[in-house]
Design an enzyme around this catalytic site. Structure first.
Site, short mmCIF file in Angstrom:
data_model
loop_
_atom_site.label_atom_id
_atom_site.label_comp_id
_atom_site.label_asym_id
_atom_site.label_seq_id
_atom_site.Cartn_x
_atom_site.Cartn_y
_atom_site.Cartn_z
N LEU A 290 7.99 77.84 -47.24
CA LEU A 290 6.68 77.53 -47.41
C LEU A 290 6.04 76.30 -48.04
CD1 LEU A 290 3.96 79.17 -45.81
CD2 LEU A 290 3.71 79.84 -48.40
N GLY A 291 6.84 75.27 -47.76
CA GLY A 291 6.30 73.90 -48.16
C GLY A 291 5.23 73.37 -47.32
N ARG A 292 5.07 72.01 -47.35
CA ARG A 292 3.92 71.35 -46.68
C ARG A 292 3.89 72.09 -44.99
NH1 ARG A 292 6.10 67.03 -49.82
NH2 ARG A 292 4.53 66.29 -51.04
N ILE A 293 5.07 71.81 -44.61
CA ILE A 293 4.96 72.09 -43.07
C ILE A 293 4.79 73.60 -42.94
CG2 ILE A 293 6.41 72.23 -41.07
CD1 ILE A 293 7.51 69.44 -42.03
N ARG B 123 16.23 72.24 -39.69
CA ARG B 123 17.42 71.56 -39.41
C ARG B 123 18.34 72.85 -38.50
NH1 ARG B 123 15.15 67.32 -39.77
NH2 ARG B 123 15.51 65.80 -41.46
N ASP C 299 14.12 73.05 -31.68
CA ASP C 299 13.91 71.37 -31.92
C ASP C 299 15.28 70.90 -32.56
OD1 ASP C 299 12.51 69.06 -31.06
OD2 ASP C 299 11.97 69.07 -33.34
N GLU D 21 23.70 67.49 -33.04
CA GLU D 21 23.04 66.98 -31.87
C GLU D 21 23.69 65.65 -31.59
OE1 GLU D 21 19.29 66.21 -34.18
OE2 GLU D 21 18.97 68.53 -34.29
N HIS E 75 14.67 67.31 -30.58
CA HIS E 75 14.22 66.70 -31.84
C HIS E 75 12.92 65.83 -31.67
CE1 HIS E 75 16.30 66.08 -36.39
NE2 HIS E 75 14.98 66.41 -36.08
#
Length: 291
Positions: A126-129, A206, A230, A235, A253
């Site tokens: 639960l950071g900024r994003i 990630r 995503d 990748e 991504h």
């Protein structure tokens, strides 16, 4: 000048490595230990994006090198895509698009999907994003819970201490936690098992955070209902089993890939470099707590 595009990167470093005082990179490349050692006068590393797990920040700062990234400017776009991906996989929108294009609608109605509104959704990190994702989900009447190392002050969402406990309590899991060694394989086979055959996974963090082989096995065996991804472990290579599954939404991504956000990210990188070259400090250094 892009180092990886030069015909002889090693030769350039031998001849000019001592002239470099600032480097701009991304989470795809980072500044590894060998490159850091080849730049003896390096004093600043700027990451285009929020991820910085491909640079050893502790090692860099021990050498007097500051490390920055581009927080905030990509939060909204990543959160938008995370919620869109959740809706897509639960409502089977990409699968339905393929169904219509293949001409199947004229032969049989499309199977039922799962509603999003009113569901229990866990946000892993639960950071900024993560907070931006949670705020958007409130509009769907979703019951939000989250897992982070410590409870986040000032939020009313239910805090659960582990990814396993979060998965057990939710119908869908949205992964927004930072990458790096500390979160590698955090979404394990046990977490996927706890999410269950009716559960959905969304990963905009990630690829390393999810045990990809365990995810492939869970998808193939129907131990989870679906996934929207995503990011991937290697990748741009995606496991064949995921490519072949109609229950998986695959994205290249692109969470921050809008004209507006990439322009803002680039502008913030340039402003950081300018500030460092004129004043010796970065505008947006990576916080000490982030590594």
């Amino acid at each position: 000048m892009r180092l990886h595009e030069l015909p002889d990167p090693d030769g350039f470093l031998r001849d000019h490595g001592g002239d470099v005082v600032a480097a701009v990179t991304s989470s795809r490349f980072g500044v590894g230990d060998a490159l850091m050692d080849a730049l003896p006068n390096l004093r600043a590393i700027m990451h285009f994006g929020v991820g910085h797990e491909t640079t050893d920040v502790v090692r860099a700062r021990a050498r007097g090198i500051d490390v920055g990234n581009t927080p905030d400017v990509l939060t909204d776009c990543v959160a938008d895509l995370a919620v869109g991906a959740l809706i897509d996989v639960m409502r089977r929108m990409s699968e339905a698009d393929r169904y219509v294009r293949a001409g199947h609608w004229s032969t049989a109605p499309f199977p039922l999907a799962s509603r999003v509104s009113g569901k229990r959704v866990g946000v892993l990190g639960l950071g900024r994003i993560g907070r931006a994702v949670a705020r958007r989900l409130e509009g769907f009447g979703v019951e939000v819970a989250y897992c982070s190392r410590v409870p986040v002050p000032g939020v009313a969402y239910r805090h659960l201490p582990t990814a396993l406990a979060l998965a057990e309590a939710c119908d869908a899991l949205v992964v927004t936690v930072a990458g790096g060694a500390g979160t590698e394989g955090l979404v394990s086979a046990a977490v996927l098992e706890a999410l269950g055959p009716g559960g959905h996974l969304v990963n905009v963090a990630r690829g390393s955070v999810v045990d990809e082989s365990a995810l492939v096995a869970a998808v193939e065996a129907g131990r989870i209902a679906g996934a929207a991804l995503d990011v991937f472990a290697d990748e741009p290579n995606v496991p064949r089993a995921l490519l072949n599954s109609d229950r998986v939404v695959l994205l290249p991504h692109i969470a921050s890939a809008t004209h507006e956000t990439r322009e803002a990210m680039g502008d913030l990188v340039l402003r950081n470099v300018e500030r460092f070259m004129t004043e010796g400090v970065l505008l947006t250094p990576v916080p000490e707590s982030a590594h």
